[in-house]
Design a protein around this motif. Structure first.
Motif, PDB file in Angstrom:
ATOM      1  N   LEU A 127      -4.040  -7.265 -15.545  1.00 47.84           N
ATOM      2  CA  LEU A 127      -4.103  -7.878 -16.874  1.00 47.84           C
ATOM      3  C   LEU A 127      -4.267  -9.396 -16.777  1.00 47.84           C
ATOM      4  N   GLN A 128      -3.365 -10.049 -16.077  1.00 46.92           N
ATOM      5  CA  GLN A 128      -3.437 -11.509 -16.037  1.00 46.92           C
ATOM      6  C   GLN A 128      -4.607 -12.031 -15.205  1.00 46.92           C
ATOM      7  N   PRO A 129      -4.882 -11.479 -14.007  1.00 48.46           N
ATOM      8  CA  PRO A 129      -6.035 -11.990 -13.261  1.00 48.46           C
ATOM      9  C   PRO A 129      -7.351 -11.881 -14.026  1.00 48.46           C
TER      10      PRO A 129
ATOM     11  N   THR B 217      -7.872 -11.453 -17.440  1.00 44.23           N
ATOM     12  CA  THR B 217      -7.925 -12.253 -18.676  1.00 44.23           C
ATOM     13  C   THR B 217      -8.031 -13.745 -18.369  1.00 44.23           C
ATOM     14  N   MET B 218      -7.365 -14.204 -17.319  1.00 40.61           N
ATOM     15  CA  MET B 218      -7.449 -15.624 -16.967  1.00 40.61           C
ATOM     16  C   MET B 218      -8.833 -15.975 -16.405  1.00 40.61           C
ATOM     17  N   ASP B 219      -9.383 -15.092 -15.585  1.00 38.14           N
ATOM     18  CA  ASP B 219     -10.688 -15.359 -14.979  1.00 38.14           C
ATOM     19  C   ASP B 219     -11.819 -15.282 -16.005  1.00 38.14           C
ATOM     20  N   ARG B 220     -11.728 -14.320 -16.928  1.00 36.35           N
ATOM     21  CA  ARG B 220     -12.787 -14.141 -17.913  1.00 36.35           C
ATOM     22  C   ARG B 220     -12.561 -14.953 -19.187  1.00 36.35           C
ATOM     23  N   GLY B 221     -11.366 -15.505 -19.352  1.00 39.70           N
ATOM     24  CA  GLY B 221     -11.067 -16.247 -20.571  1.00 39.70           C
ATOM     25  C   GLY B 221     -10.855 -15.359 -21.781  1.00 39.70           C
ATOM     26  N   TRP B 222     -10.349 -14.133 -21.547  1.00 35.97           N
ATOM     27  CA  TRP B 222     -10.113 -13.182 -22.625  1.00 35.97           C
ATOM     28  C   TRP B 222      -8.666 -13.252 -23.092  1.00 35.97           C
ATOM     29  N   THR B 223      -8.419 -12.737 -24.295  1.00 37.44           N
ATOM     30  CA  THR B 223      -7.038 -12.582 -24.762  1.00 37.44           C
ATOM     31  C   THR B 223      -6.440 -11.307 -24.155  1.00 37.44           C
ATOM     32  N   ARG B 224      -5.150 -11.190 -24.244  1.00 40.67           N
ATOM     33  CA  ARG B 224      -4.494  -9.974 -23.754  1.00 40.67           C
ATOM     34  C   ARG B 224      -4.893  -8.761 -24.593  1.00 40.67           C
ATOM     35  N   GLU B 225      -5.170  -9.017 -25.868  1.00 39.53           N
ATOM     36  CA  GLU B 225      -5.581  -7.900 -26.715  1.00 39.53           C
ATOM     37  C   GLU B 225      -6.895  -7.291 -26.222  1.00 39.53           C
ATOM     38  N   THR B 226      -7.800  -8.115 -25.683  1.00 39.06           N
ATOM     39  CA  THR B 226      -9.073  -7.603 -25.169  1.00 39.06           C
ATOM     40  C   THR B 226      -8.831  -6.617 -24.043  1.00 39.06           C
TER      41      THR B 226
ATOM     42  N   TYR C  71      -5.308 -10.138  -1.465  1.00 37.80           N
ATOM     43  CA  TYR C  71      -6.044 -10.353  -0.219  1.00 37.80           C
ATOM     44  C   TYR C  71      -7.549 -10.487  -0.446  1.00 37.80           C
ATOM     45  N   SER C  72      -8.107  -9.635  -1.328  1.00 41.29           N
ATOM     46  CA  SER C  72      -9.560  -9.623  -1.472  1.00 41.29           C
ATOM     47  C   SER C  72     -10.053 -10.046  -2.849  1.00 41.29           C
ATOM     48  N   GLY C  73      -9.132 -10.324  -3.777  1.00 36.90           N
ATOM     49  CA  GLY C  73      -9.531 -10.677  -5.135  1.00 36.90           C
ATOM     50  C   GLY C  73      -9.587  -9.447  -6.025  1.00 36.90           C
ATOM     51  N   TRP C  74      -9.445  -9.645  -7.333  1.00 36.84           N
ATOM     52  CA  TRP C  74      -9.307  -8.504  -8.237  1.00 36.84           C
ATOM     53  C   TRP C  74     -10.585  -7.667  -8.314  1.00 36.84           C
ATOM     54  N   GLN C  75     -11.778  -8.306  -8.170  1.00 41.88           N
ATOM     55  CA  GLN C  75     -13.022  -7.537  -8.234  1.00 41.88           C
ATOM     56  C   GLN C  75     -13.192  -6.632  -7.018  1.00 41.88           C
ATOM     57  N   ASN C  76     -13.039  -7.196  -5.831  1.00 40.96           N
ATOM     58  CA  ASN C  76     -13.185  -6.396  -4.619  1.00 40.96           C
ATOM     59  C   ASN C  76     -12.131  -5.291  -4.551  1.00 40.96           C
TER      60      ASN C  76
END
Length: 407
Positions: free
Chosen positions: A39-41, A43-52, A168-173
């Motif tokens: 959730l936090q990684p 929303t912070m990376d994409r600039g989204w709200t938590r509701e998104t 270790y590898s980032g949220w996408q990987n």
């Protein structure tokens, strides 16, 4: 009039079904249990709200529930094997696209619709149908408890793995790696491939007859209402508790350990519920689970918030987490038989997922509106009391049917 349900002759060994089914549920449920860690990684990376984020996961739960009856019907008709293959592939594609999504709409389509449909074909309803057909009735509740415990172990085992992968590898990987893990369901599905059976002699209940019979039966309606509450409670806690704890100043490790403890103690809770369901009325056990959840949440909210109080709450909730699953599905099998068990379990689970949708979405919506999760926590308490009362009048005896006309 007769209350006897015809049970097809087993075609797979109980050990084979339990082993393969448990490993599939471990993977499928284990992957999804850690989604709150993203959730936090994200929303912070994409600039989204938590509701998104919360809305996408809410759609995931709704899609899972809506596709559940269809997946169950296909599994009952053509076998679980084919459904599991399709579900595994959809799961992998959904996880990859979840990592690639750059808009809220795309994220809802991948993390929401695709993964939700994938879960409908790789979790309890489909697996329980195979169990019901291949495990003797006197051991069915226990076997369902074992399968549910496997899903619980997956939640315990996968959360630290997912937390490590993100760090270790980032949220996408991390999502791409999990997509590869989801494909492991395919070889396991071969262990649940049932040979085609000869058609039973005499009139058989049709799909529509089974659906009409179930929805007219008051106990089925009460099961669905109680399961709605279950979905609201567990998905709100599973998705939003990590952020709730961070908001209160606790470290991210506390949230990870909390989810691990829920998964660990859920192993004992689900297995114990399956065993107890063989000896005590399941409706009373379900009522007890719901009321104890409410008591646990009240104690958690009133006690000083420390890592220790979080771990105690997580352990208690873990025991109660998915312990409703083997009991609810065993009641469905006990009342209606196993011919359409996956489909009917899918309908009950749809109600669960409507509750999940509201729990996760309202968690994000009300947080963005009020800046706090407090209102939703107290909704969890009130709904638990309501579910405890709804389960008390459920009847567990096999439904009496008139002689069936040819379907």
């Amino acid at each position: 009039m007769s209350s006897t349900h015809q049970t097809p002759a087993p075609t797979l060994t109980m050990t084979q079904v339990l082993l393969c089914g448990a490993m599939i549920v471990t993977l499928s449920m284990g992957i999804r249990h850690g989604f709150g860690l993203w959730l936090q990684p994200i929303t912070m990376d994409r600039g989204w709200t938590r509701e998104t984020f919360a809305f996408a996961i809410a759609i995931q739960n709704l899609a899972w529930g809506a596709a559940g009856p269809l997946a169950g019907m296909l599994a009952d008709r053509f076998g679980a094997f084919r459904v599991l293959i399709v579900g595994s592939v959809l799961y992998a594609i959904g996880l990859v696209l979840m990592g690639l999504s750059t808009s809220g709409l795309a994220f809802t389509g991948s993390a929401g619709l695709l993964i939700g449909m994938a879960q409908s074909g790789t979790t309890y309803a489909v697996i329980y149908g195979v169990l019901g057909r291949n495990v003797p009735a006197e051991k069915r509740g226990w076997a369902m408890g074992v399968a549910a415990a496997a899903g619980s172990f997956g939640q315990f085992a996968m959360v630290p793995v997912e937390s490590f992968l993100i760090g270790y590898s980032g949220w996408q990987n991390a999502l791409f790696i999990l997509a590869c893990a989801a494909l492991l369901i395919i070889p396991l599905a071969f262990g649940l491939k049932e040979p085609r059976q000869a058609a039973a002699k005499g009139p058989q209940q049709s799909v529509m007859q089974a659906v009409r019979e179930a929805f007219k039966y008051p106990s089925f309606q009460l099961l669905m209402a109680g399961y709605f509450v279950c979905g609201f409670q567990v998905v709100f806690i599973g998705v939003h508790m990590p952020s709730y704890l961070r908001d209160k100043g606790l470290s991210p490790e506390v949230a990870t350990y909390a989810l691990m403890l829920i998964g660990l103690f859920n192993v004992f809770g689900t297995y114990g519920a399956g065993v107890l369901g063989q000896h005590f009325p399941k409706r009373y056990l379900l009522s007890l689970i719901y009321i104890l959840r409410s008591v646990a949440v009240v104690a958690f909210l009133w006690a000083p918030l420390t890592p220790i109080s979080v771990y105690i709450f997580s352990a208690v909730m873990g025991v109660l987490w998915l312990s409703t699953v083997p009991l609810t599905n065993a009641v469905v099998a006990q009342v209606f038989g196993v011919q359409y068990l996956s489909m009917l379990s899918g309908f009950v689970f749809f109600s669960h997922q409507i509750g999940s949708f509201l729990g996760v979405w309202l968690g994000g919506k009300l947080y963005d509106t009020t800046g706090s999760y407090d209102l939703v926590w107290w909704m969890v308490v009130a709904l638990g009391v309501a579910a405890a009362l709804l389960n008390l009048p459920i009847r567990e005896t096999g439904i009496k049917r008139a002689a069936l006309a040819p379907a």
